[in-house]
Design a protein around this motif. Structure first.
Motif, PDB file in Angstrom:
ATOM      1  N   SER A   2      -1.420   3.953 -10.121  1.00 13.31           N
ATOM      2  CA  SER A   2      -2.854   4.112 -10.413  1.00 13.31           C
ATOM      3  C   SER A   2      -3.758   3.176  -9.608  1.00 13.31           C
ATOM      4  O   SER A   2      -4.941   3.053  -9.913  1.00 13.31           O
ATOM      5  N   LYS A   3      -3.244   2.555  -8.552  1.00 16.50           N
ATOM      6  CA  LYS A   3      -4.090   1.658  -7.753  1.00 16.50           C
ATOM      7  C   LYS A   3      -5.068   2.422  -6.865  1.00 16.50           C
ATOM      8  O   LYS A   3      -6.140   1.913  -6.528  1.00 16.50           O
ATOM      9  N   TYR A   4      -4.705   3.631  -6.462  1.00 24.27           N
ATOM     10  CA  TYR A   4      -5.529   4.380  -5.520  1.00 24.27           C
ATOM     11  C   TYR A   4      -5.818   5.776  -6.051  1.00 24.27           C
ATOM     12  O   TYR A   4      -5.004   6.392  -6.752  1.00 24.27           O
ATOM     13  N   LEU A   5      -6.993   6.259  -5.701  1.00 22.63           N
ATOM     14  CA  LEU A   5      -7.474   7.574  -6.105  1.00 22.63           C
ATOM     15  C   LEU A   5      -7.541   8.461  -4.868  1.00 22.63           C
ATOM     16  O   LEU A   5      -8.013   8.025  -3.814  1.00 22.63           O
ATOM     17  N   LYS A  52      -4.124  -9.910 -19.606  1.00 25.60           N
ATOM     18  CA  LYS A  52      -5.287  -9.755 -18.730  1.00 25.60           C
ATOM     19  C   LYS A  52      -5.218  -8.450 -17.945  1.00 25.60           C
ATOM     20  O   LYS A  52      -4.182  -8.091 -17.388  1.00 25.60           O
ATOM     21  N   ILE A  53      -6.344  -7.743 -17.906  1.00 27.40           N
ATOM     22  CA  ILE A  53      -6.415  -6.471 -17.186  1.00 27.40           C
ATOM     23  C   ILE A  53      -6.308  -6.745 -15.688  1.00 27.40           C
ATOM     24  O   ILE A  53      -7.069  -7.544 -15.143  1.00 27.40           O
ATOM     25  N   PRO A  54      -5.373  -6.087 -14.969  1.00 30.58           N
ATOM     26  CA  PRO A  54      -5.278  -6.306 -13.518  1.00 30.58           C
ATOM     27  C   PRO A  54      -6.505  -5.765 -12.797  1.00 30.58           C
ATOM     28  O   PRO A  54      -7.155  -4.824 -13.258  1.00 30.58           O
ATOM     29  N   THR A  55      -6.828  -6.369 -11.673  1.00 30.27           N
ATOM     30  CA  THR A  55      -8.012  -5.987 -10.903  1.00 30.27           C
ATOM     31  C   THR A  55      -7.634  -5.039  -9.769  1.00 30.27           C
ATOM     32  O   THR A  55      -6.462  -4.964  -9.369  1.00 30.27           O
ATOM     33  N   PRO A  56      -8.593  -4.296  -9.212  1.00 29.86           N
ATOM     34  CA  PRO A  56      -8.305  -3.386  -8.100  1.00 29.86           C
ATOM     35  C   PRO A  56      -7.658  -4.113  -6.927  1.00 29.86           C
ATOM     36  O   PRO A  56      -7.848  -5.314  -6.748  1.00 29.86           O
ATOM     37  N   PRO A  57      -6.881  -3.408  -6.115  1.00 34.97           N
ATOM     38  CA  PRO A  57      -6.123  -4.053  -5.033  1.00 34.97           C
ATOM     39  C   PRO A  57      -7.023  -4.604  -3.937  1.00 34.97           C
ATOM     40  O   PRO A  57      -8.155  -4.160  -3.744  1.00 34.97           O
ATOM     41  N   TYR A  68       0.833  -1.207   0.000  1.00 33.38           N
ATOM     42  CA  TYR A  68       0.000   0.000   0.000  1.00 33.38           C
ATOM     43  C   TYR A  68       0.868   1.257   0.000  1.00 33.38           C
ATOM     44  O   TYR A  68       0.684   2.157  -0.829  1.00 33.38           O
ATOM     45  N   VAL A  69       1.835   1.318   0.918  1.00 27.93           N
ATOM     46  CA  VAL A  69       2.692   2.499   1.012  1.00 27.93           C
ATOM     47  C   VAL A  69       3.528   2.664  -0.254  1.00 27.93           C
ATOM     48  O   VAL A  69       3.709   3.787  -0.755  1.00 27.93           O
ATOM     49  N   GLU A  70       4.029   1.554  -0.799  1.00 32.75           N
ATOM     50  CA  GLU A  70       4.851   1.638  -2.004  1.00 32.75           C
ATOM     51  C   GLU A  70       4.059   2.141  -3.202  1.00 32.75           C
ATOM     52  O   GLU A  70       4.634   2.620  -4.177  1.00 32.75           O
ATOM     53  N   SER A  71       2.733   2.037  -3.150  1.00 30.61           N
ATOM     54  CA  SER A  71       1.916   2.555  -4.241  1.00 30.61           C
ATOM     55  C   SER A  71       2.078   4.061  -4.407  1.00 30.61           C
ATOM     56  O   SER A  71       1.810   4.608  -5.484  1.00 30.61           O
TER      57      SER A  71
END
Length: 380
Positions: free
Chosen positions: A108-111, A276-281, A74-77
């Motif tokens: 782009s994992k978090y907004l 394959k499109i990756p899914t949300p974390p 999470y932090v590395e995101s």
């Protein structure tokens, strides 16, 4: 990224990397209030505010235990993937009538969404947060957007007073995660819809002949989905049942004006495992990760957004008076009800009805039908 956005980005990143949340979370162990000199210096800050994590331990517990998000990941995101490149959030821009600004993490994992309106911040912190946490713990497939952190400014500043920088930022999952891994042409094939019951009256769009906001903003207030979501009966029942549970907790806390954020992209973008499109974390669920349409053409994702407006908020009551005045002097009495002043029960009914009408399933003879085999207990 402009100068203002870069300074706001720096403030957000500093709060994320500086604060180490513990699992022992109480209001008493929030960071100590800054001293007098610090508050005086902070008062003259316009952009680069000092932010802290609100109830950091509580949000960490949700991330790690409820949603299965690993803390280091999470932090590395929030870091740049390149060690030689400055770490900055990615500015998305102003996406709404409220004046909120948006960033995404570098991966782009978090907004990250700013909350410039005080009544939204207060409603979430003081009334909705604890029920939200309990609901998420008991309903791990919930389609309420996953809010992973809340950042706030502990001191009064000129920047927040005159609106040059927001005092609160909400970090949440990015349901569009995976889009940035596509080519530019493929990204154009992704479609997003911010859906609310269209039979309501939206004063931001319509009051005074619609002059309260520019056309570019009004066009984003209410989307229309002119197609049908074509899935199986079981997939529709799963969606409506989950949205019924999620909207119930919103109704019980008097929330209105929330929306269904629907994403779809061509299924052939998932043509092979390597593409394959990756899914949300975090821990997945079918409608969060993606449901393939019956005809194999689309992949759908869906979550509930923007549940921060209380029906009994002062702003809602003020707008009620404003609309009544305009009805009286200009329109007559045929406009309403408003989405922000209706009862939370009625808004929930219309919201679920919108979903029922939008999702199409085959009947027993294999023909398309908008009806379920048995209607869900909307008000149960």
């Amino acid at each position: 990224m402009g100068y203002r956005d870069r300074l706001i980005s720096t403030s957000i990143l500093r709060a994320i990397f500086r604060t180490k949340p513990s699992q022992d979370d109480t209001e008493a162990n929030e960071e100590a209030r800054p001293g007098l000199l610090t508050r005086i210096l902070a008062f003259f800050t316009f952009f680069n505010l000092t932010l802290a994590r609100y109830r950091a331990g509580l949000f960490k517990k949700m991330r790690n235990e409820t949603w299965g998000i690993e803390e280091e990941e999470y932090v590395e995101s929030f870091r740049s993937p390149s060690k030689n490149k400055r770490t900055d959030l990615v500015a998305v821009g102003d996406l709404g009538y409220s004046g909120s600004t948006f960033f995404t993490t570098p991966n782009s994992k978090y907004l990250i969404k700013s909350l410039p309106r005080k009544f939204e911040q207060s409603f979430f912190r003081q009334r909705l947060l604890d029920p939200y946490v309990e609901h998420m713990e008991l309903n791990q497939n919930s389609l309420l957007v996953r809010i992973t952190d809340l950042l706030y400014c502990q001191t009064y500043t000129m920047g927040t007073a005159i609106g040059t920088a927001p005092s609160h930022h909400m970090i949440m999952e990015n349901i569009l995660y995976g889009k940035s891994s596509c080519s530019k042409n493929q990204q154009k094939q992704w479609e997003t819809y911010d859906l609310k019951p269209n039979d309501y009256f939206y004063p931001e769009r319509d009051v005074a002949g619609g002059r309260l906001a520019p056309e570019s903003v009004k066009e984003r207030l209410i989307d229309e989905f002119d197609d049908k979501v074509r899935v199986t009966i079981d997939q529709k029942e799963e969606l409506v049942s989950q949205l019924s549970q999620d909207s119930k907790i919103l109704q019980e806390n008097n929330a209105v004006d929330y929306s269904l954020f629907l994403v779809r992209y061509p299924a052939d973008l998932n043509s092979s495992d390597s593409d394959k499109i990756p899914t949300p974390p975090g821990r997945g669920s079918s409608w969060r990760n993606g449901v393939v349409s019956r005809d194999g053409k689309w992949v759908y994702r869906a979550i509930i957004l923007d549940f921060f407006w209380a029906k009994d908020a002062l702003q809602a009551q003020t707008l009620t008076g404003l609309v009544k005045f305009f009805n009286f002097v200009k329109w007559g009495k045929d406009h309403g009800p408003m989405s922000i002043t209706t009862t939370s029960e009625e808004y929930r009914q219309r919201f679920l009805g919108m979903v029922e009408d939008m999702v199409e399933v085959p009947d027993s003879a294999g023909r398309p039908s908008g009806e379920l085999r048995s209607p869900p207990p909307h008000l149960g």
